[in-house]
Motif scaffolding. Structure first.
Motif, PDB file in Angstrom:
ATOM      1  N   TRP A 104      44.640  43.039  44.234  1.00 42.04           N
ATOM      2  CA  TRP A 104      44.159  42.595  42.931  1.00 42.04           C
ATOM      3  C   TRP A 104      45.354  42.537  41.990  1.00 42.04           C
ATOM      4  O   TRP A 104      46.250  43.376  42.033  1.00 42.04           O
ATOM      5  CB  TRP A 104      43.105  43.563  42.387  1.00 42.04           C
ATOM      6  CG  TRP A 104      41.847  43.532  43.193  1.00 42.04           C
ATOM      7  CD1 TRP A 104      41.589  44.221  44.350  1.00 42.04           C
ATOM      8  CD2 TRP A 104      40.692  42.739  42.949  1.00 42.04           C
ATOM      9  NE1 TRP A 104      40.350  43.910  44.828  1.00 42.04           N
ATOM     10  CE2 TRP A 104      39.765  43.005  43.978  1.00 42.04           C
ATOM     11  CE3 TRP A 104      40.334  41.829  41.955  1.00 42.04           C
ATOM     12  CZ2 TRP A 104      38.529  42.399  44.047  1.00 42.04           C
ATOM     13  CZ3 TRP A 104      39.100  41.230  42.015  1.00 42.04           C
ATOM     14  CH2 TRP A 104      38.199  41.511  43.050  1.00 42.04           C
ATOM     15  N   VAL A 105      45.389  41.515  41.144  1.00 38.47           N
ATOM     16  CA  VAL A 105      46.487  41.363  40.193  1.00 38.47           C
ATOM     17  C   VAL A 105      45.935  41.279  38.775  1.00 38.47           C
ATOM     18  O   VAL A 105      44.838  40.756  38.547  1.00 38.47           O
ATOM     19  CB  VAL A 105      47.344  40.119  40.504  1.00 38.47           C
ATOM     20  CG1 VAL A 105      48.084  40.290  41.814  1.00 38.47           C
ATOM     21  CG2 VAL A 105      46.520  38.858  40.534  1.00 38.47           C
ATOM     22  N   ARG A 106      46.707  41.820  37.844  1.00 38.46           N
ATOM     23  CA  ARG A 106      46.325  41.776  36.438  1.00 38.46           C
ATOM     24  C   ARG A 106      46.732  40.429  35.861  1.00 38.46           C
ATOM     25  O   ARG A 106      47.830  39.940  36.105  1.00 38.46           O
ATOM     26  CB  ARG A 106      47.007  42.901  35.667  1.00 38.46           C
ATOM     27  CG  ARG A 106      46.575  42.984  34.211  1.00 38.46           C
ATOM     28  CD  ARG A 106      47.177  44.177  33.515  1.00 38.46           C
ATOM     29  NE  ARG A 106      48.626  44.140  33.474  1.00 38.46           N
ATOM     30  CZ  ARG A 106      49.323  43.512  32.518  1.00 38.46           C
ATOM     31  NH1 ARG A 106      48.720  42.860  31.568  1.00 38.46           N
ATOM     32  NH2 ARG A 106      50.635  43.550  32.552  1.00 38.46           N
TER      33      ARG A 106
ATOM     34  N   ARG B 129      42.343  44.753  30.567  1.00 39.91           N
ATOM     35  CA  ARG B 129      43.266  44.416  31.663  1.00 39.91           C
ATOM     36  C   ARG B 129      42.492  43.633  32.724  1.00 39.91           C
ATOM     37  O   ARG B 129      42.217  44.157  33.798  1.00 39.91           O
ATOM     38  CB  ARG B 129      43.857  45.689  32.258  1.00 39.91           C
ATOM     39  CG  ARG B 129      44.743  46.454  31.270  1.00 39.91           C
ATOM     40  CD  ARG B 129      45.271  47.731  31.838  1.00 39.91           C
ATOM     41  NE  ARG B 129      45.986  47.470  33.093  1.00 39.91           N
ATOM     42  CZ  ARG B 129      46.274  48.407  33.969  1.00 39.91           C
ATOM     43  NH1 ARG B 129      45.922  49.649  33.770  1.00 39.91           N
ATOM     44  NH2 ARG B 129      46.922  48.106  35.066  1.00 39.91           N
TER      45      ARG B 129
ATOM     46  N   TYR C 236      37.966  42.228  27.202  1.00 37.69           N
ATOM     47  CA  TYR C 236      38.724  42.741  28.353  1.00 37.69           C
ATOM     48  C   TYR C 236      40.006  43.406  27.869  1.00 37.69           C
ATOM     49  O   TYR C 236      40.631  42.953  26.912  1.00 37.69           O
ATOM     50  CB  TYR C 236      39.090  41.611  29.324  1.00 37.69           C
ATOM     51  CG  TYR C 236      37.900  40.822  29.807  1.00 37.69           C
ATOM     52  CD1 TYR C 236      37.004  41.369  30.717  1.00 37.69           C
ATOM     53  CD2 TYR C 236      37.669  39.528  29.355  1.00 37.69           C
ATOM     54  CE1 TYR C 236      35.913  40.649  31.169  1.00 37.69           C
ATOM     55  CE2 TYR C 236      36.569  38.798  29.804  1.00 37.69           C
ATOM     56  CZ  TYR C 236      35.706  39.374  30.703  1.00 37.69           C
ATOM     57  OH  TYR C 236      34.630  38.662  31.151  1.00 37.69           O
TER      58      TYR C 236
ATOM     59  N   MET D 120      41.448  41.507  35.866  1.00 44.13           N
ATOM     60  CA  MET D 120      42.046  41.426  37.196  1.00 44.13           C
ATOM     61  C   MET D 120      41.392  40.291  37.982  1.00 44.13           C
ATOM     62  O   MET D 120      40.255  39.921  37.710  1.00 44.13           O
ATOM     63  CB  MET D 120      41.827  42.739  37.955  1.00 44.13           C
ATOM     64  CG  MET D 120      42.219  44.000  37.210  1.00 44.13           C
ATOM     65  SD  MET D 120      43.965  44.224  37.122  1.00 44.13           S
ATOM     66  CE  MET D 120      44.286  44.929  38.711  1.00 44.13           C
ATOM     67  N   CYS D 121      42.117  39.779  38.975  1.00 38.11           N
ATOM     68  CA  CYS D 121      41.522  38.815  39.902  1.00 38.11           C
ATOM     69  C   CYS D 121      42.063  39.096  41.298  1.00 38.11           C
ATOM     70  O   CYS D 121      43.138  39.668  41.474  1.00 38.11           O
ATOM     71  CB  CYS D 121      41.787  37.375  39.470  1.00 38.11           C
ATOM     72  SG  CYS D 121      43.485  36.852  39.592  1.00 38.11           S
TER      73      CYS D 121
END
Length: 145
Positions: free
Chosen positions: A28-30, A48, A46, A50-51
Motif C-alpha cells: 500500500w502506498v500513501r 493519509r 482524509y 492510501m491505495c
C-alpha cells in the motif's frame, strides 16, 4: 558487423510500471498531497489516504524482477530463446536476431531485413522509444566503421 546486418537500439519507456506487481504480500502506498483532487474534496476527510500498488513502481524492491519477468514472457511469446549462461541475451532463430537486454535498454543485432519484424512485434506489448541505429548504449558511444 557482417554484410547485410545491422544493430538497432531502443529504450523501454517507464519500463517497470509496464509490468504488474505480483508480490506475495500486498503493498500500500500513501497518496501525496500534491496528487489529491484540486477541488479540495479530500481536505478534512482524509489524513493519509492510501491505495493498493498494482504496478511495479520504481523504488519497490521487487519491481526490477517483475519487469524482467514481464519482458521475458513477451520475448518468449515471440519465440525468443534465452541464451544459456547469459540471461540477458535472447536468440530469435527464425529471424537470426540476437537481443541484448540491460534493464530497459534493448540492443538488437542481425540481418537488417528482420529488424522491422522484431520492433513491430515487441512494440505491440512493450512501450519503447523508436528504434535507432546504434550510437550510444550503456553510456558508451559506439562508432561502426
Amino acid at each position: 558487423m557482417l554484410p547485410g546486418h545491422k544493430i538497432t537500439v531502443a529504450d523501454a519507456i517507464r519500463a517497470y510500471i509496464q509490468s504488474l506487481l505480483k508480490s506475495k504480500h500486498k503493498t500500500w502506498v500513501r497518496i501525496p498531497r500534491e496528487l489529491w483532487p484540486i477541488d479540495g474534496s479530500w481536505e478534512g476527510r482524509y489524513n493519509r489516504p492510501m491505495c493498493l500498488l498494482e504496478r511495479a513502481l520504481y523504488g519497490h524492491p521487487e519491481s526490477g524482477a517483475h519487469w524482467e519477468h514481464h519482458l521475458k514472457l513477451v520475448l518468449q511469446q515471440m519465440q525468443g530463446v534465452s541464451v544459456d549462461g547469459h540471461h540477458s541475451l535472447f536468440w530469435f532463430p527464425q529471424q537470426k536476431l540476437l537481443l541484448c537486454v540491460y534493464v530497459d535498454d534493448l540492443l538488437l543485432s542481425g540481418p537488417a531485413e528482420n529488424h522491422q519484424w522484431f520492433w513491430k512485434r515487441v512494440r505491440e506489448k512493450i512501450d519503447t522509444e523508436d528504434p535507432e541505429p546504434l550510437d550510444r548504449f550503456l553510456g558508451r558511444t559506439h562508432v561502426v566503421i
